[in-house]
Motif scaffolding. Structure first.
Motif, PDB file in Angstrom:
ATOM      1  N   THR A  74       0.846  -1.190   0.000  1.00  0.00           N
ATOM      2  CA  THR A  74       0.000   0.000   0.000  1.00  0.00           C
ATOM      3  C   THR A  74       0.882   1.241   0.000  1.00  0.00           C
ATOM      4  O   THR A  74       1.851   1.321   0.761  1.00  0.00           O
ATOM      5  N   VAL A  75       0.555   2.190  -0.859  1.00  0.00           N
ATOM      6  CA  VAL A  75       1.265   3.468  -0.877  1.00  0.00           C
ATOM      7  C   VAL A  75       0.696   4.350   0.227  1.00  0.00           C
ATOM      8  O   VAL A  75      -0.509   4.578   0.290  1.00  0.00           O
ATOM      9  N   THR A  76       1.570   4.831   1.107  1.00  0.00           N
ATOM     10  CA  THR A  76       1.120   5.687   2.209  1.00  0.00           C
ATOM     11  C   THR A  76       1.330   7.169   1.920  1.00  0.00           C
ATOM     12  O   THR A  76       0.694   8.010   2.543  1.00  0.00           O
ATOM     13  N   ARG A  77       2.213   7.477   0.968  1.00  0.00           N
ATOM     14  CA  ARG A  77       2.441   8.882   0.618  1.00  0.00           C
ATOM     15  C   ARG A  77       3.078   8.978  -0.763  1.00  0.00           C
ATOM     16  O   ARG A  77       3.886   8.145  -1.149  1.00  0.00           O
ATOM     17  N   ILE A  78       2.676  10.028  -1.484  1.00  0.00           N
ATOM     18  CA  ILE A  78       3.290  10.364  -2.766  1.00  0.00           C
ATOM     19  C   ILE A  78       4.075  11.650  -2.586  1.00  0.00           C
ATOM     20  O   ILE A  78       3.521  12.654  -2.120  1.00  0.00           O
ATOM     21  N   ASP A  79       5.343  11.635  -2.916  1.00  0.00           N
ATOM     22  CA  ASP A  79       6.189  12.834  -2.842  1.00  0.00           C
ATOM     23  C   ASP A  79       6.465  13.280  -4.268  1.00  0.00           C
ATOM     24  O   ASP A  79       7.378  12.788  -4.928  1.00  0.00           O
ATOM     25  N   ALA A  80       5.629  14.198  -4.772  1.00  0.00           N
ATOM     26  CA  ALA A  80       5.762  14.636  -6.154  1.00  0.00           C
ATOM     27  C   ALA A  80       7.069  15.379  -6.390  1.00  0.00           C
ATOM     28  O   ALA A  80       7.665  15.263  -7.472  1.00  0.00           O
ATOM     29  N   ALA A  81       7.527  16.125  -5.407  1.00  0.00           N
ATOM     30  CA  ALA A  81       8.774  16.878  -5.575  1.00  0.00           C
ATOM     31  C   ALA A  81       9.962  15.938  -5.750  1.00  0.00           C
ATOM     32  O   ALA A  81      10.859  16.184  -6.573  1.00  0.00           O
ATOM     33  N   GLU A  82       9.969  14.859  -4.979  1.00  0.00           N
ATOM     34  CA  GLU A  82      11.058  13.886  -5.052  1.00  0.00           C
ATOM     35  C   GLU A  82      10.777  12.786  -6.071  1.00  0.00           C
ATOM     36  O   GLU A  82      11.632  11.931  -6.318  1.00  0.00           O
ATOM     37  N   ARG A  83       9.580  12.781  -6.625  1.00  0.00           N
ATOM     38  CA  ARG A  83       9.142  11.739  -7.562  1.00  0.00           C
ATOM     39  C   ARG A  83       9.350  10.352  -6.958  1.00  0.00           C
ATOM     40  O   ARG A  83      10.053   9.495  -7.496  1.00  0.00           O
ATOM     41  N   SER A  84       8.693  10.148  -5.836  1.00  0.00           N
ATOM     42  CA  SER A  84       8.793   8.855  -5.158  1.00  0.00           C
ATOM     43  C   SER A  84       7.514   8.580  -4.375  1.00  0.00           C
ATOM     44  O   SER A  84       6.733   9.496  -4.099  1.00  0.00           O
ATOM     45  N   VAL A  85       7.319   7.306  -4.044  1.00  0.00           N
ATOM     46  CA  VAL A  85       6.199   6.910  -3.197  1.00  0.00           C
ATOM     47  C   VAL A  85       6.756   6.145  -2.004  1.00  0.00           C
ATOM     48  O   VAL A  85       7.778   5.461  -2.096  1.00  0.00           O
ATOM     49  N   THR A  86       6.074   6.289  -0.879  1.00  0.00           N
ATOM     50  CA  THR A  86       6.445   5.563   0.338  1.00  0.00           C
ATOM     51  C   THR A  86       5.497   4.390   0.500  1.00  0.00           C
ATOM     52  O   THR A  86       4.280   4.526   0.342  1.00  0.00           O
ATOM     53  N   LEU A  87       6.058   3.218   0.827  1.00  0.00           N
ATOM     54  CA  LEU A  87       5.270   2.001   0.958  1.00  0.00           C
ATOM     55  C   LEU A  87       5.006   1.663   2.415  1.00  0.00           C
ATOM     56  O   LEU A  87       5.839   1.932   3.285  1.00  0.00           O
ATOM     57  N   ALA A  88       3.863   1.051   2.671  1.00  0.00           N
ATOM     58  CA  ALA A  88       3.495   0.697   4.048  1.00  0.00           C
ATOM     59  C   ALA A  88       4.469  -0.296   4.648  1.00  0.00           C
ATOM     60  O   ALA A  88       4.756  -0.255   5.849  1.00  0.00           O
ATOM     61  N   ALA A  89       4.991  -1.183   3.817  1.00  0.00           N
ATOM     62  CA  ALA A  89       5.928  -2.200   4.313  1.00  0.00           C
ATOM     63  C   ALA A  89       7.318  -1.636   4.566  1.00  0.00           C
ATOM     64  O   ALA A  89       8.186  -2.335   5.103  1.00  0.00           O
ATOM     65  N   GLY A  90       7.517  -0.389   4.200  1.00  0.00           N
ATOM     66  CA  GLY A  90       8.821   0.252   4.389  1.00  0.00           C
ATOM     67  C   GLY A  90       9.504   0.508   3.062  1.00  0.00           C
ATOM     68  O   GLY A  90       9.318  -0.228   2.093  1.00  0.00           O
ATOM     69  N   GLY A  91      10.297   1.558   3.021  1.00  0.00           N
ATOM     70  CA  GLY A  91      11.042   1.886   1.818  1.00  0.00           C
ATOM     71  C   GLY A  91      10.302   2.832   0.904  1.00  0.00           C
ATOM     72  O   GLY A  91       9.107   3.119   1.083  1.00  0.00           O
ATOM     73  N   SER A 241      -1.136  13.670   0.353  1.00  0.00           N
ATOM     74  CA  SER A 241       0.166  13.861  -0.278  1.00  0.00           C
ATOM     75  C   SER A 241       0.350  15.264  -0.837  1.00  0.00           C
ATOM     76  O   SER A 241       1.392  15.573  -1.422  1.00  0.00           O
ATOM     77  N   GLY A 242      -0.658  16.116  -0.667  1.00  0.00           N
ATOM     78  CA  GLY A 242      -0.529  17.504  -1.092  1.00  0.00           C
ATOM     79  C   GLY A 242      -0.929  17.775  -2.526  1.00  0.00           C
ATOM     80  O   GLY A 242      -0.736  18.893  -3.019  1.00  0.00           O
ATOM     81  N   LEU A 243      -1.513  16.789  -3.214  1.00  0.00           N
ATOM     82  CA  LEU A 243      -1.989  17.024  -4.567  1.00  0.00           C
ATOM     83  C   LEU A 243      -3.336  17.739  -4.522  1.00  0.00           C
ATOM     84  O   LEU A 243      -4.122  17.542  -3.596  1.00  0.00           O
ATOM     85  N   SER A 244      -3.596  18.545  -5.525  1.00  0.00           N
ATOM     86  CA  SER A 244      -4.880  19.243  -5.590  1.00  0.00           C
ATOM     87  C   SER A 244      -5.985  18.243  -5.902  1.00  0.00           C
ATOM     88  O   SER A 244      -5.868  17.452  -6.843  1.00  0.00           O
ATOM     89  N   THR A 245      -7.052  18.292  -5.116  1.00  0.00           N
ATOM     90  CA  THR A 245      -8.170  17.373  -5.293  1.00  0.00           C
ATOM     91  C   THR A 245      -9.484  18.133  -5.260  1.00  0.00           C
ATOM     92  O   THR A 245      -9.541  19.290  -4.825  1.00  0.00           O
ATOM     93  N   ASP A 246     -10.555  17.456  -5.691  1.00  0.00           N
ATOM     94  CA  ASP A 246     -11.871  18.051  -5.535  1.00  0.00           C
ATOM     95  C   ASP A 246     -12.375  17.756  -4.132  1.00  0.00           C
ATOM     96  O   ASP A 246     -11.657  17.171  -3.301  1.00  0.00           O
ATOM     97  N   ALA A 247     -13.611  18.135  -3.839  1.00  0.00           N
ATOM     98  CA  ALA A 247     -14.141  17.983  -2.481  1.00  0.00           C
ATOM     99  C   ALA A 247     -14.198  16.528  -2.045  1.00  0.00           C
ATOM    100  O   ALA A 247     -14.103  16.225  -0.853  1.00  0.00           O
ATOM    101  N   LEU A 248     -14.319  15.622  -3.008  1.00  0.00           N
ATOM    102  CA  LEU A 248     -14.403  14.201  -2.676  1.00  0.00           C
ATOM    103  C   LEU A 248     -13.027  13.567  -2.487  1.00  0.00           C
ATOM    104  O   LEU A 248     -12.913  12.495  -1.898  1.00  0.00           O
ATOM    105  N   GLY A 249     -11.982  14.234  -2.983  1.00  0.00           N
ATOM    106  CA  GLY A 249     -10.633  13.687  -2.864  1.00  0.00           C
ATOM    107  C   GLY A 249     -10.058  13.166  -4.166  1.00  0.00           C
ATOM    108  O   GLY A 249      -8.955  12.609  -4.188  1.00  0.00           O
ATOM    109  N   ARG A 250     -10.783  13.369  -5.267  1.00  0.00           N
ATOM    110  CA  ARG A 250     -10.279  12.946  -6.573  1.00  0.00           C
ATOM    111  C   ARG A 250      -9.231  13.933  -7.075  1.00  0.00           C
ATOM    112  O   ARG A 250      -9.357  15.140  -6.866  1.00  0.00           O
ATOM    113  N   VAL A 251      -8.210  13.420  -7.748  1.00  0.00           N
ATOM    114  CA  VAL A 251      -7.115  14.261  -8.230  1.00  0.00           C
ATOM    115  C   VAL A 251      -7.618  15.189  -9.336  1.00  0.00           C
ATOM    116  O   VAL A 251      -8.223  14.737 -10.318  1.00  0.00           O
TER     117      VAL A 251
END
Length: 402
Positions: A74-91, A241-251
């Motif tokens: 599971t992805v727990t965070r998207i870091d758009a500036a660093e172009r990376s994703v953080t995984l729940a299992a680590g790393g 993750s700081g991405l712009s979304t609508d009221a429902l949370g869609r990107v």
């Protein structure tokens, strides 16, 4: 861009698998698909899982191109500036492009007692839990289904066909998307199955207890099992993750499904809101949106201008037990018309749709680039009209604010 390009796809539903498979057209693109489960949830069959006639699971090896790396996490965070994703299992996992296809789930109910005593079923684990509850419940027990969209209708019909006593609480109209003719057809089939259908604004739920559903009218419906299918939401990963979304949370994206914040982030499926005018949440839209997001990435890699969103094929298909169904035709702007196919032929069409969804994914895995439904002619003029109206409304609001 030179060298190998790594694309991470977040979410392994219909949109995510289609996007991942389509990206394998280029040998210099590597694709990683991140999904919490190691199997595809065939979501259009979850009502069958609840009814006991299907497990709603498909092995990824059957629908995913061999070149794609599958990460069960599971992805727990998207870091758009660093172009990376953080995984729940680590790393962390880096990317050159990211396609966000996190899908949707049941909305958190606001009706008192619903979270404690009602059973949602929009994701696999919820449906499996509900099936286990039904297995432990006597066949004579009263079942109340709250919500009369496709999921509620299909679940009510599936359980009634099993011989269960089912009440369907609409909270408004039965099948809100349907044309009046289609709605009458569905009501007739439900009546034959013995489903009690309660329609109208006074049928909204006001409270749920362990053995009843109370309506705003004050009426109380006995219910040994209450199933909650009213409303959908999307994961909050994008917003967190700081991405712009609508009221429902869609990107929020432009018409090429590119995030308004970052051209290396795209969105597809239920979690995308192109130009703030999202398409109806459905498998009908999810798969073409996945193809469109992949095409945008491939166009950029080839140095071409990506094509804008182009959806022109709309309908709604609902099963009414194993022996009947309805295929509701619609205009190219997704408005139901007075033509539908019902009864046994409707059931056969519904089944062909369910198998056809997987067929599209399999074909794209073997011959990437062959899917064409996102390029069906029509529908463009209406969407442009809606976009212009939205822009006019925004301009008027800005002028009044000044």
């Amino acid at each position: 861009m030179t060298g190998n390009t790594h694309v991470v796809v977040v979410g392994g539903g219909y949109a995510g698998v289609m996007a991942a498979n389509r990206l394998t057209q280029r040998d210099d693109v590597t694709v990683t698909l991140i999904n919490p489960r190691e199997e595809l949830v065939h979501r259009v069959r979850l009502h069958q899982l609840v009814g006991g006639s299907d497990d709603a699971l498909v092995a990824y090896r059957d629908v995913l191109a061999e070149r794609i790396r599958l990460v069960a996490d599971t992805v727990t965070r998207i870091d758009a500036a660093e172009r990376s994703v953080t995984l729940a299992a680590g790393g962390r996992l880096g990317y050159d492009y990211l396609i966000y296809a996190a899908g949707s789930r049941s909305a958190e109910p606001t009706v008192p007692g619903a979270a404690e005593f009602a059973y949602p079923m929009s994701v696999l684990e919820e449906a499996q839990r509900l099936r286990a509850v039904l297995d432990r419940t006597p066949a004579t027990a009263r079942v109340t289904v709250v919500g009369a969209g496709p999921t509620g209708i299909e679940t009510a019909a599936e359980l009634a066909e099993e011989g269960r006593a089912v009440t369907l609480v609409c909270g408004g109209a039965l099948g809100p998307y349907l044309h009046d003719r289609g709605r009458r057809s569905v009501a007739g089939r439900l009546a034959k199955l013995g489903v009690t259908v309660l329609e109208g604004s006074d049928t909204e739920g006001s409270a749920v207890t362990s053995d009843a559903v109370r309506l705003v009218s004050g009426r109380e419906l006995p219910a040994e099992v209450t199933i909650w299918t009213a409303g959908f939401a999307v994961p909050d990963l994008a917003a967190r993750s700081g991405l712009s979304t609508d009221a429902l949370g869609r990107v929020l994206t432009d018409e090429t499904l590119t995030s308004v914040d970052d051209e290396r982030v795209l969105a597809a499926g239920d979690s995308a809101a192109p130009s703030g005018l999202p398409l109806r949440m459905s498998c009908l839209n999810a798969t073409p949106l996945g193809a469109r997001a992949a095409d945008t990435v491939l166009s950029r890699l080839a140095g071409r201008q990506p094509d804008p969103l182009h959806q022109g094929l709309y309908a709604q298909c609902i099963s009414l037990g194993r022996k009947a169904g309805i295929y509701q035709f619609a205009t190219r702007s997704d408005v139901a018309v007075g033509v539908h196919i019902g009864a046994g032929l409707g059931a056969r069409i519904k089944e062909s749709v369910c198998t056809g969804i997987l067929g599209h994914l399999v074909k794209e895995a073997k011959r990437p680039g062959t899917f064409r439904l996102h390029r069906v002619p029509g529908g463009v003029a209406k969407r442009r009209e809606l976009l212009r109206a939205q822009q006019d409304d925004e301009a008027a609001l800005a002028e009044r604010a000044v």
